[in-house]
Scaffold this active site. Structure first.
Site, PDB file in Angstrom:
ATOM      1  N   HIS A   6      87.606  87.379  26.040  1.00 43.54           N
ATOM      2  CA  HIS A   6      87.788  85.964  25.703  1.00 43.54           C
ATOM      3  C   HIS A   6      88.632  85.806  24.440  1.00 43.54           C
ATOM      4  O   HIS A   6      89.483  84.919  24.361  1.00 43.54           O
ATOM      5  CB  HIS A   6      86.435  85.267  25.531  1.00 43.54           C
ATOM      6  CG  HIS A   6      85.558  85.370  26.746  1.00 43.54           C
ATOM      7  ND1 HIS A   6      84.217  85.079  26.723  1.00 43.54           N
ATOM      8  CD2 HIS A   6      85.834  85.741  28.030  1.00 43.54           C
ATOM      9  CE1 HIS A   6      83.710  85.275  27.936  1.00 43.54           C
ATOM     10  NE2 HIS A   6      84.666  85.677  28.739  1.00 43.54           N
ATOM     11  N   HIS A  25      87.502  80.080  34.618  1.00 43.60           N
ATOM     12  CA  HIS A  25      87.053  81.154  33.729  1.00 43.60           C
ATOM     13  C   HIS A  25      87.540  82.518  34.219  1.00 43.60           C
ATOM     14  O   HIS A  25      87.836  83.403  33.420  1.00 43.60           O
ATOM     15  CB  HIS A  25      85.532  81.168  33.545  1.00 43.60           C
ATOM     16  CG  HIS A  25      85.121  82.158  32.495  1.00 43.60           C
ATOM     17  ND1 HIS A  25      85.168  81.867  31.144  1.00 43.60           N
ATOM     18  CD2 HIS A  25      84.755  83.454  32.594  1.00 43.60           C
ATOM     19  CE1 HIS A  25      84.826  82.944  30.464  1.00 43.60           C
ATOM     20  NE2 HIS A  25      84.561  83.930  31.311  1.00 43.60           N
ATOM     21  N   ASP A  76      89.543  85.199  32.043  1.00 46.50           N
ATOM     22  CA  ASP A  76      89.252  86.641  31.957  1.00 46.50           C
ATOM     23  C   ASP A  76      90.496  87.471  32.295  1.00 46.50           C
ATOM     24  O   ASP A  76      90.778  88.480  31.644  1.00 46.50           O
ATOM     25  CB  ASP A  76      88.129  87.020  32.934  1.00 46.50           C
ATOM     26  CG  ASP A  76      86.739  86.646  32.421  1.00 46.50           C
ATOM     27  OD1 ASP A  76      86.564  86.431  31.210  1.00 46.50           O
ATOM     28  OD2 ASP A  76      85.809  86.589  33.267  1.00 46.50           O
ATOM     29  N   HIS A 125      86.971  92.598  35.864  1.00 37.91           N
ATOM     30  CA  HIS A 125      87.512  93.420  34.784  1.00 37.91           C
ATOM     31  C   HIS A 125      87.933  94.814  35.266  1.00 37.91           C
ATOM     32  O   HIS A 125      88.936  95.346  34.806  1.00 37.91           O
ATOM     33  CB  HIS A 125      86.482  93.541  33.662  1.00 37.91           C
ATOM     34  CG  HIS A 125      86.081  92.216  33.099  1.00 37.91           C
ATOM     35  ND1 HIS A 125      86.988  91.330  32.557  1.00 37.91           N
ATOM     36  CD2 HIS A 125      84.877  91.606  33.017  1.00 37.91           C
ATOM     37  CE1 HIS A 125      86.349  90.248  32.153  1.00 37.91           C
ATOM     38  NE2 HIS A 125      85.069  90.381  32.419  1.00 37.91           N
TER      39      HIS A 125
HETATM   40 ZN    ZN Z   1      84.557  85.939  30.817  1.00 39.07          ZN
END
Ligand code: ZN
Length: 280
Positions: A76, A231, A235, A258
């Site tokens: 973030h 969001h 990311d 991720h």
């Molecule tokens: Zn996040």
């Protein structure tokens, strides 16, 4: 030729670490031209460059590692850094993660904006993707495709949330208005198990959109109906910032996270024919 940028002054914030649950103080400070974004664990006397090649764990946030030193949940803050087009900055922490603040990138962005920006002596270099690069894992897929401008699109499908799609052509103003406010989210049904693994110990209804079987529990704090997919783009922007320079490409994600994002950068840089360095 746009110059590299750093902060004009140091700024400090204190808050709770999302996973460790401890109080952390973070200072973001100006750094020399060409140094990039560097995390310093003041408590461990260790520096870790914010680069994809230092990413270790990716299960619940992107973790940078160097030797035994780690910094978790960097995505973030990295998104805010990319959103403000900051090239060089030293982030000093006295604990294992930046404070999660509001669970978005906007709280970091406002903090960094308050520091003011300073131009560096050198020109900004960008990484232009010239060949499509795609990684897939199960039903997750992420791609970097050649394009003249930086853009992101993402398609998610979750229980309760349903399907959401969002497309974002990068501009600084657009990032601040459309992406940076989107907050992290999690399922209450997973919280107890995570806490037992010493994860999400700092998660609260103040920093996370919490979902149960019927929907968002803290709906009064929700900022957009499609906040979840926004969001995921936040990311992705944070994870792509670990390329070490701005990208010129079209990012497309589907159910990716991720791990896929990091695999995508590793795939990009595995072959120099995939990209070329150019003026930003
Ligand atoms: Zn996040």
């Amino acid at each position: 030729m746009p110059p590299r940028h750093t902060l004009a002054h140091p700024v400090t914030a204190t808050g709770t670490a999302l996973h460790a649950g401890v109080q952390v103080t973070m200072t973001c400070a100006p750094a020399a031209s060409g140094s990039g974004i560097v995390f310093r664990r003041a408590d461990l006397n260790a520096d870790i460059a914010a680069l994809y090649s230092h990413v270790g764990e990716t299960r619940l946030g992107t973790v940078l590692e160097s030797g035994s030193a780690k910094v978790g949940v960097v995505e973030h803050l990295m998104a805010a850094t990319a959103g403000l087009e900051i090239d060089d900055m030293l982030v000093t922490l006295d604990g294992p993660e930046p404070p999660i603040l509001d669970g978005d990138a906007l709280s970091y962005l406002i903090l960094l904006e308050s520091a003011g920006m300073a131009e560096q002596g050198e020109a900004r270099t960008a990484i232009q993707v010239v060949r499509p690069v795609t990684v897939e894992s199960g039903d997750a897929k992420a791609s970097l495709l050649p394009d003249d401008r930086l853009s992101y699109s993402y398609e998610l499908s979750f229980p309760v949330i349903g399907e959401q799609f969002y497309q974002f052509a990068f501009t600084r103003a657009g990032f601040k208005a459309e992406i940076a406010p989107a907050r992290t989210f999690g399922f209450l049904s997973e919280l107890e198990a995570l806490n037992k693994m010493n994860l999400a110990k700092g998660a609260s209804l103040a920093n996370t959109l919490a979902l149960d079987a019927t929907g968002v529990v803290n709906r009064q704090t929700q900022r957009f109906a499609d906040e979840f997919v926004r969001h995921k783009i936040l990311d992705a922007i944070g994870d792509m910032a670990l390329a070490g320079a701005p990208l010129i490409a079209r990012f497309e994600g589907r159910k990716s996270g991720h791990a896929t994002n990091n695999a995508l950068l590793r795939a990009l840089f595995s072959d120099p024919a995939n990209y070329r360095l150019t003026q930003a």
